[in-house]
Design a protein around this motif. Structure first.
Motif, PDB file in Angstrom:
ATOM      1  N   GLY A 184      -5.521  -2.310 -10.258  1.00 24.53           N
ATOM      2  CA  GLY A 184      -6.025  -2.285  -8.883  1.00 24.53           C
ATOM      3  C   GLY A 184      -5.305  -3.278  -7.976  1.00 24.53           C
ATOM      4  O   GLY A 184      -4.962  -2.956  -6.844  1.00 24.53           O
ATOM      5  N   CYS A 185      -5.113  -4.482  -8.482  1.00 24.12           N
ATOM      6  CA  CYS A 185      -4.266  -5.471  -7.793  1.00 24.12           C
ATOM      7  C   CYS A 185      -2.965  -5.551  -8.582  1.00 24.12           C
ATOM      8  O   CYS A 185      -2.871  -6.304  -9.550  1.00 24.12           O
ATOM      9  CB  CYS A 185      -4.933  -6.843  -7.763  1.00 24.12           C
ATOM     10  SG  CYS A 185      -6.433  -6.901  -6.781  1.00 24.12           S
ATOM     11  N   GLU A 213      -8.668   1.444 -11.356  1.00 24.16           N
ATOM     12  CA  GLU A 213      -8.122   0.708 -10.208  1.00 24.16           C
ATOM     13  C   GLU A 213      -9.254   0.096  -9.378  1.00 24.16           C
ATOM     14  O   GLU A 213      -9.198  -1.067  -8.971  1.00 24.16           O
ATOM     15  CB  GLU A 213      -7.272   1.638  -9.329  1.00 24.16           C
ATOM     16  CG  GLU A 213      -5.913   1.969  -9.918  1.00 24.16           C
ATOM     17  CD  GLU A 213      -5.172   3.055  -9.128  1.00 24.16           C
ATOM     18  OE1 GLU A 213      -3.932   3.048  -9.145  1.00 24.16           O
ATOM     19  OE2 GLU A 213      -5.847   3.934  -8.513  1.00 24.16           O
ATOM     20  N   MET A 214     -10.269   0.906  -9.122  1.00 24.49           N
ATOM     21  CA  MET A 214     -11.397   0.445  -8.306  1.00 24.49           C
ATOM     22  C   MET A 214     -12.086  -0.761  -8.953  1.00 24.49           C
ATOM     23  O   MET A 214     -12.525  -1.684  -8.272  1.00 24.49           O
ATOM     24  CB  MET A 214     -12.433   1.563  -8.155  1.00 24.49           C
ATOM     25  CG  MET A 214     -11.904   2.857  -7.576  1.00 24.49           C
ATOM     26  SD  MET A 214     -11.885   2.853  -5.777  1.00 24.49           S
ATOM     27  CE  MET A 214     -13.622   3.179  -5.458  1.00 24.49           C
ATOM     28  N   ARG A 246       1.656   6.638  -6.895  1.00 22.32           N
ATOM     29  CA  ARG A 246       0.451   7.361  -7.309  1.00 22.32           C
ATOM     30  C   ARG A 246       0.565   8.846  -6.992  1.00 22.32           C
ATOM     31  O   ARG A 246       0.011   9.692  -7.680  1.00 22.32           O
ATOM     32  CB  ARG A 246      -0.730   6.740  -6.561  1.00 22.32           C
ATOM     33  CG  ARG A 246      -2.099   7.247  -6.892  1.00 22.32           C
ATOM     34  CD  ARG A 246      -3.129   6.541  -6.008  1.00 22.32           C
ATOM     35  NE  ARG A 246      -3.334   5.160  -6.397  1.00 22.32           N
ATOM     36  CZ  ARG A 246      -3.189   4.106  -5.609  1.00 22.32           C
ATOM     37  NH1 ARG A 246      -2.827   4.259  -4.335  1.00 22.32           N
ATOM     38  NH2 ARG A 246      -3.401   2.895  -6.067  1.00 22.32           N
ATOM     39  N   MET A 291       0.833  -1.210   0.000  1.00 26.68           N
ATOM     40  CA  MET A 291       0.000   0.000   0.000  1.00 26.68           C
ATOM     41  C   MET A 291       0.865   1.257   0.000  1.00 26.68           C
ATOM     42  O   MET A 291       0.558   2.235  -0.673  1.00 26.68           O
ATOM     43  CB  MET A 291      -0.959  -0.027   1.195  1.00 26.68           C
ATOM     44  CG  MET A 291      -2.069  -1.061   1.009  1.00 26.68           C
ATOM     45  SD  MET A 291      -3.388  -1.000   2.252  1.00 26.68           S
ATOM     46  CE  MET A 291      -2.691  -1.946   3.578  1.00 26.68           C
ATOM     47  N   ASN A 329      -3.343   5.294   4.118  1.00 31.97           N
ATOM     48  CA  ASN A 329      -3.930   6.636   4.114  1.00 31.97           C
ATOM     49  C   ASN A 329      -5.424   6.675   4.432  1.00 31.97           C
ATOM     50  O   ASN A 329      -5.994   7.749   4.550  1.00 31.97           O
ATOM     51  CB  ASN A 329      -3.658   7.313   2.760  1.00 31.97           C
ATOM     52  CG  ASN A 329      -4.266   6.528   1.603  1.00 31.97           C
ATOM     53  OD1 ASN A 329      -4.649   5.363   1.763  1.00 31.97           O
ATOM     54  ND2 ASN A 329      -4.372   7.160   0.456  1.00 31.97           N
ATOM     55  N   GLN A 330      -6.050   5.527   4.526  1.00 30.46           N
ATOM     56  CA  GLN A 330      -7.470   5.489   4.890  1.00 30.46           C
ATOM     57  C   GLN A 330      -7.704   4.362   5.891  1.00 30.46           C
ATOM     58  O   GLN A 330      -6.981   3.363   5.865  1.00 30.46           O
ATOM     59  CB  GLN A 330      -8.349   5.220   3.652  1.00 30.46           C
ATOM     60  CG  GLN A 330      -8.443   6.373   2.678  1.00 30.46           C
ATOM     61  CD  GLN A 330      -9.309   6.013   1.474  1.00 30.46           C
ATOM     62  OE1 GLN A 330     -10.367   5.406   1.605  1.00 30.46           O
ATOM     63  NE2 GLN A 330      -8.852   6.369   0.293  1.00 30.46           N
ATOM     64  N   CYS A 386      -9.535  -4.067  -9.430  1.00 25.59           N
ATOM     65  CA  CYS A 386      -9.189  -4.823  -8.212  1.00 25.59           C
ATOM     66  C   CYS A 386     -10.283  -5.820  -7.859  1.00 25.59           C
ATOM     67  O   CYS A 386      -9.999  -6.877  -7.297  1.00 25.59           O
ATOM     68  CB  CYS A 386      -8.862  -3.894  -7.039  1.00 25.59           C
ATOM     69  SG  CYS A 386     -10.285  -3.195  -6.193  1.00 25.59           S
ATOM     70  N   ALA A 416       2.420   1.748  -3.504  1.00 25.03           N
ATOM     71  CA  ALA A 416       1.414   2.249  -4.454  1.00 25.03           C
ATOM     72  C   ALA A 416       1.132   3.731  -4.201  1.00 25.03           C
ATOM     73  O   ALA A 416       0.964   4.512  -5.148  1.00 25.03           O
ATOM     74  CB  ALA A 416       0.133   1.424  -4.335  1.00 25.03           C
ATOM     75  N   LEU A 417       1.092   4.090  -2.932  1.00 21.16           N
ATOM     76  CA  LEU A 417       0.846   5.496  -2.578  1.00 21.16           C
ATOM     77  C   LEU A 417       1.967   6.392  -3.109  1.00 21.16           C
ATOM     78  O   LEU A 417       1.712   7.466  -3.670  1.00 21.16           O
ATOM     79  CB  LEU A 417       0.760   5.627  -1.053  1.00 21.16           C
ATOM     80  CG  LEU A 417       0.415   7.013  -0.516  1.00 21.16           C
ATOM     81  CD1 LEU A 417      -1.074   7.280  -0.666  1.00 21.16           C
ATOM     82  CD2 LEU A 417       0.815   7.153   0.950  1.00 21.16           C
ATOM     83  N   PHE A 473      -7.818   7.078  -5.911  1.00 20.67           N
ATOM     84  CA  PHE A 473      -7.820   5.870  -6.738  1.00 20.67           C
ATOM     85  C   PHE A 473      -8.549   6.179  -8.048  1.00 20.67           C
ATOM     86  O   PHE A 473      -9.530   6.917  -8.054  1.00 20.67           O
ATOM     87  CB  PHE A 473      -8.552   4.734  -6.021  1.00 20.67           C
ATOM     88  CG  PHE A 473      -7.962   4.374  -4.687  1.00 20.67           C
ATOM     89  CD1 PHE A 473      -6.669   3.879  -4.590  1.00 20.67           C
ATOM     90  CD2 PHE A 473      -8.701   4.531  -3.516  1.00 20.67           C
ATOM     91  CE1 PHE A 473      -6.125   3.549  -3.358  1.00 20.67           C
ATOM     92  CE2 PHE A 473      -8.158   4.193  -2.278  1.00 20.67           C
ATOM     93  CZ  PHE A 473      -6.861   3.707  -2.199  1.00 20.67           C
TER      94      PHE A 473
END
Lengths: 446, 446
Positions: free
Chosen positions: A154-155, A143-144, A133, A126, A321-322, A147, A129-130, A139
């Motif tokens: 996404g994956c 990606e959404m 990105r 993660m 981040n979330q 995945c 990827a952050l 996202f």
């Protein structure tokens, strides 16, 4: 039929006992002694595959186990991420976090070594990827959507690099980094993640300085080049300070320092798997402290001797981040964290880190003498507490040795192809070292 | 600042609290009431994400938690595969095994729902490979070698089939079968395993019989055809009796009967994920008992309300043909198995399965009335104990509802995009149903 055989056969009808040594009476077991159903007492230098820190039935642990705090933690197991308990902060602060390696002041708690490694992998993926990105970039739709199909972007097709002969657990992600034995991996689908060789040192070290140094350089070059070959797909590498399941394979502090330097240069995260080496048994609280790294590892995973599992880290951005990204129902277990706190406090109070270093030095020196004019080779683990191992010429000879040691009252385990590994508790003393050595002398007929 | 806010902010410095509802005082919590740090008492119909069976601080559980048996299990955590404890057989026989679903008389114990599902996947993969290879046929050199490279044939390209909106955990194998929300999967590499749609039923069921039947047939055809498309690579499929995290999606017993029939025809193993539905809350001990299957599932996984995790199975060949294939250091946890035994015995003693069925029926009927002339739709879970859910038009409306319910003294959770799910304890009574309905009436202003 002995009580032991009888119970093993009955237990076998409800539980797989084909790997069982014997059935234990944990009520009667005490400090370094494991007692079986027939009342045999074994000096235990295997300690539940390296899981027992303070010996059997330590009075402080029994006291804590019977406390109100423990009862409440046990019977009201919380979903810690959503409904944290009022005492969880102090349980962590006085225990798992107080024990954290230098600089690594944050923790994620999980339930097993495999789980600790896999959640560390997830944090690494993660984070990577952050970075790629860009912070604050949301996202994408693609990606959404992808995945949910298990597909990139996404994956992503990121990978974890591990070392030959390494062992990091047996769930699907961790098993893909495990390279110990075929029997661990056969018939189980795996991620096509890469590996690279771990040094095979020759002993005694002082006789093979040049060869060993060349071997480490060879492995470092391959480590560096495999990262280049995978062109940015290697997000992190995972390494044990001493490859345990794979045969107690050591490397020099220099080797690990260079791994850290190369990984920093190439933007690859470093995960140190201290599931087996952690919590004092190598004569430092964490085995990687032997390396004197100038930059600490990115993640250090732990389990076994702490009876609680998880990973340490320093970078606050390794917290995704979330919320709900690194998440599950329980997010750890307060009852285990309470045990870990007690173990940590007792280690501090009784100075067990330096004591195990001393008894390890004493034992190592004695073993050097014991093994003279025996078929035993490759004695190793000098200066690493009681984390000591040696080799026989064949698996058969090793297995015969383990069996005979049991007949002489010592519970002891193997690793790798033909190695014997010592995994004592932290309250193992010189008198126990003497008993162990006497038994070895008898078994080896010297 | 309230005590709650204060502690949340302090805890936040050592633990991710972004998903936290509030900090709980588990010492003061009791039966169906969860107490926060400011002394607020909430009727808890979320129960630690469906994890609390007997309510908070049940006296029988407290008694067991303080027993010698528990203390010894806690402080001497055994490596059960190698050193099983003298009392483990009776702990299993009187607890986890006595609770086994019809015909499934064997168990593998693990540590979490994810772990239970992944070890069931491993058992399925090993069994399938054994069938294909032929019993007694040894591993080939090529298999032994290729598996160390994470490549076929040693690590075969077999897959697990799962359903859209299903949730089966968040480690790497289980996450590859999870299809609930993007946030669970983003940035994590996945196995490219297939999925197939789960029926989207319309409510009230009696008004949409024809549409729902067509929808189930559509999904059954796709289930069948995806198995054919993957030409023997689908070893098993995994399904929840009620897709919980994904939005409390139900299907008829007929649908599951047909899944079983098709899977038997096509030689695909059936794994029923009862991590959330298991242990009485749907008005049967196991939710899949509602289906009256003629051939039981191959595996049933459990966790949450049992506080112990693992999978049940019937076929002795699901125990791999050699030891150390399905294996890890701990192989479960006796302290959790002791808790599970107590929970099971109490459920039997107090008739909680039939009681929760009755209170569920009472509550469902009441909710039908409550929701008349409100924006709530899709009330579902009739005849499934208190495993009841409903929808709002949007996530925002749902979230506002959850928040207002908290202000009215009810701790309640959501699932899916805009659903509310009830996950009560098993000691939830009609008087609690009345309190719940009163609060809903107030919050919805009806």
């Amino acid at each position: 039929m002995s009580k032991n055989e009888q119970e093993l056969s009955q237990l076998g009808s409800v539980f797989d006992t084909r790997a069982a040594y014997f059935v234990c009476n944990y009520f009667a077991s005490h400090d370094n002694y494991l007692v079986d159903l027939d009342g045999n007492e074994y000096l235990d230098v295997y300690a539940q595959i390296s899981s027992i820190a303070l010996g059997y039935n330590h009075p402080e642990l029994i006291k804590v186990a019977k406390s109100d705090e423990m009862a409440v933690a046990l019977v009201n197991r919380p979903a810690l991420g959503c409904f944290p308990s009022s005492d969880y902060r102090t349980i962590l602060e006085e225990g798992i976090l107080a024990a954290a390696p230098p600089s690594l002041d944050k923790v994620w708690t999980s339930l097993s070594g495999s789980d600790a490694n896999e959640t560390a992998f997830k944090a690494a993926f993660m984070y990577h990827a952050l970075q790629k990105r860009g912070k604050g970039t949301p996202f994408t739709e693609e990606e959404m959507k992808s995945c949910m199909e298990n597909l990139p972007p996404g994956c992503p097709d990121y990978v974890i690099l591990s070392f030959e002969h390494g062992f990091h657990g047996r769930l699907f992600g961790s098993l893909s980094t495990t390279r110990s034995k075929a029997i661990h991996k056969l018939d189980i689908p795996a991620f096509q993640w890469p590996k690279t060789p771990f040094p095979r040192l020759k002993y005694p070290l002082e006789e093979f300085e040049k060869e060993n140094s060349q071997e480490e350089e060879r492995c470092l070059e391959l480590f560096s080049s495999v990262i280049d070959q995978w062109k940015g797909r290697i997000v992190a590498f995972i390494v044990e300070p001493i490859q345990s399941e794979g045969g107690d394979n050591h490397a020099s502090p220099y080797f690990f320092q260079r791994l850290r330097e190369i990984s920093l240069e190439k933007n690859v995260l470093m995960i140190v798997d201290e599931v087996q080496t952690g919590v004092a048994s190598t004569g430092k609280f964490w085995a990687h402290e032997h390396w004197n790294l100038t930059t600490p590892p990115d993640f250090v995973t732990f389990s076994k001797k702490f009876q609680a599992a998880g990973f340490y880290f320093q970078n606050p951005e390794f917290v995704p981040n979330q919320p709900f990204r690194q998440f599950n129902t329980w997010c750890g277990d307060p009852s285990k964290a309470i045990i870990a706190r007690t173990i940590f406090k007792q280690i501090q109070k009784d100075n067990l880190v330096s004591k195990i270093r001393e008894v390890g030095d004493y034992l190592y020196e004695k073993l050097e003498t014991v093994f003279k004019s025996t078929p035993v080779t490759n004695l190793r683990g000098k200066g690493r507490g009681t984390f000591i191992a040696w080799d026989f010429d064949s698996a058969q000879e090793r297995n015969e040795f383990l069996l005979k040691m049991k007949q002489h009252g010592i519970n002891i385990g193997g690793c790798g192809d033909s190695s014997v590994r010592l995994r004592t508790t932290l309250i193992f003393e010189k008198k126990h070292a003497d008993i162990l050595c006497d038994a070895i002398l008898k078994v080896l007929n010297v």
